[in-house]
Design an enzyme around this catalytic site. Structure first.
Site, PDB file in Angstrom:
ATOM      1  CG  HIS A 177      68.561  37.882  42.707  1.00 38.00           C
ATOM      2  ND1 HIS A 177      68.501  36.663  43.335  1.00 38.00           N
ATOM      3  CD2 HIS A 177      69.127  37.644  41.492  1.00 38.00           C
ATOM      4  CE1 HIS A 177      69.014  35.732  42.546  1.00 38.00           C
ATOM      5  NE2 HIS A 177      69.401  36.306  41.426  1.00 38.00           N
TER       6      HIS A 177
ATOM      7  CG  HIS B 194      71.733  37.986  46.122  1.00 39.29           C
ATOM      8  ND1 HIS B 194      71.215  38.115  47.395  1.00 39.29           N
ATOM      9  CD2 HIS B 194      70.687  37.560  45.352  1.00 39.29           C
ATOM     10  CE1 HIS B 194      69.942  37.770  47.400  1.00 39.29           C
ATOM     11  NE2 HIS B 194      69.591  37.435  46.169  1.00 39.29           N
TER      12      HIS B 194
ATOM     13  CG  ASP C 135      64.235  40.009  45.992  1.00 35.71           C
ATOM     14  OD1 ASP C 135      65.170  39.812  45.182  1.00 35.71           O
ATOM     15  OD2 ASP C 135      63.891  39.148  46.827  1.00 35.71           O
ATOM     16  CG  HIS C 136      68.090  40.752  48.051  1.00 32.60           C
ATOM     17  ND1 HIS C 136      68.216  40.244  49.327  1.00 32.60           N
ATOM     18  CD2 HIS C 136      67.315  39.868  47.367  1.00 32.60           C
ATOM     19  CE1 HIS C 136      67.540  39.097  49.400  1.00 32.60           C
ATOM     20  NE2 HIS C 136      66.988  38.863  48.222  1.00 32.60           N
TER      21      HIS C 136
END
Length: 321
Positions: A110, A108, A112-113
């Site tokens: 976000h 997804h 932090d990904h």
């Protein structure tokens, strides 16, 4: 904006988890330590994102990056937060093991990904046309529900699983009956979600994949994914029952004084009833009240509760059967 920033600050009517800063800091002390690099199954290599102390402490031990396959060419799931140490670790790990990458799958949007995508493209320019995400940007490739990605030793099937975010995808590793669960199911605790009703429907969809092992984006490997999903559903359903019970009790109390009273209450009043006055104002306002509002909206969608507006204030009640 800092590298990888942009996930949990934008997410989340259901639960602004950053309000639990102190609680999460204490919880994090009890988390098991994980090695930076670990072969967690014959087909899955986990590399930690080097971001355990992010701005809202919800990355647990760090974002998990998974290198998937058994041959010299493999695919990767998620790219961490854009921490330089992560990029160095990925480069060293792949070089030492003689691995190249063919696909980059993002669970997804976000930060932090997705924060490590620029580093991957800098180190491996051929990946610029191999970044895959549901609802992609102009420079990314789309992922659709049921899409298959193959490398030696691994068949990975995409499953659209909105809830934590609208674009969220999980990935089934067919050979292992395993699932990369992203942020929908974590290795420790429960996840923050954008839309509770959607997330709960998604959990049933994830359950239907009948996977035994979960590879979450944060935390340890989930050895019994079926049990974990069942527990998440049970917990949320129990909270719904508690909310309904509180509304019924409010109606009964008011009807003891006024026969046709609805016993309608505001979200703030309901939180005070259920959690008492021992919870700090910050947690009430930033976490519990938004979470309660999301539970009530789901119950309203289910036809279990209703609301009225009095003096521009929304008040919730349990309708008569």
């Amino acid at each position: 904006m800092a590298p990888g920033e942009g996930g949990y600050r934008q997410i989340n009517k259901a639960l602004n988890i950053c309000a639990f800063e102190d609680y999460l800091e204490g919880q994090q002390k009890a988390l098991p330590s994980l090695p930076d690099v670990e072969q967690i199954s014959p087909r899955v290599l986990r590399v930690l994102g080097q971001n355990p102390a992010s701005h809202c402490k919800f990355t647990l031990q760090g974002t998990n990056t998974f290198v998937v396959g058994t041959g010299p060419e493999r695919l990767i799931v998620d790219t961490g937060q854009g921490i330089p140490e992560w990029a160095d670790l990925i480069h060293e790990t792949l070089a030492r093991r003689g691995i190249t990458l063919s696909h980059v799958l993002l669970t997804h949007w976000h930060g932090d990904h997705t924060g490590g995508v620029p580093d991957l493209i800098r180190m491996y320019p051929h990946l610029s046309s191999a970044i895959y995400k549901h609802e992609p940007s102009k420079t990314q490739q789309p992922i659709t529900d049921g899409q298959i990605f193959r490398v030696e030793g691994a068949t990975v099937r995409a499953v659209h699983t909105p809830g934590h975010s609208s674009d969220h995808m999980c990935f089934v590793l067919e050979e292992e009956h395993g699932m990369f669960t992203g942020d929908n199911i974590l290795g420790h605790g429960t996840s923050a979600v954008e839309h509770l009703s959607t997330w709960m429907h998604t959990l049933y969809k994830m359950q239907a994949q009948d996977c035994t092992t979960g590879y979450p984006a944060h935390g340890i490997v989930i050895s019994n994914l079926r049990t974990k999903i069942k527990g998440e559903l049970a917990q949320k359903l129990q909270r719904e029952r508690q909310v309904l019970k509180a509304l019924v009790q409010a109606k009964q109390a008011e009807r003891a004084r006024m026969e046709r009273a609805k016993g309608s209450v505001t979200v703030k009043e309901l939180v005070a009833t259920m959690y008492g006055n021992g919870v700090g104002a910050g947690i009430r306002e930033l976490a519990l009240e938004p979470f309660m509002d999301e539970v009530l909206r789901k119950l309203a969608e289910d036809g279990a509760v209703a609301f009225e507006v009095r003096g521009r204030v929304k008040k919730w009640f349990a309708p008569d059967a």
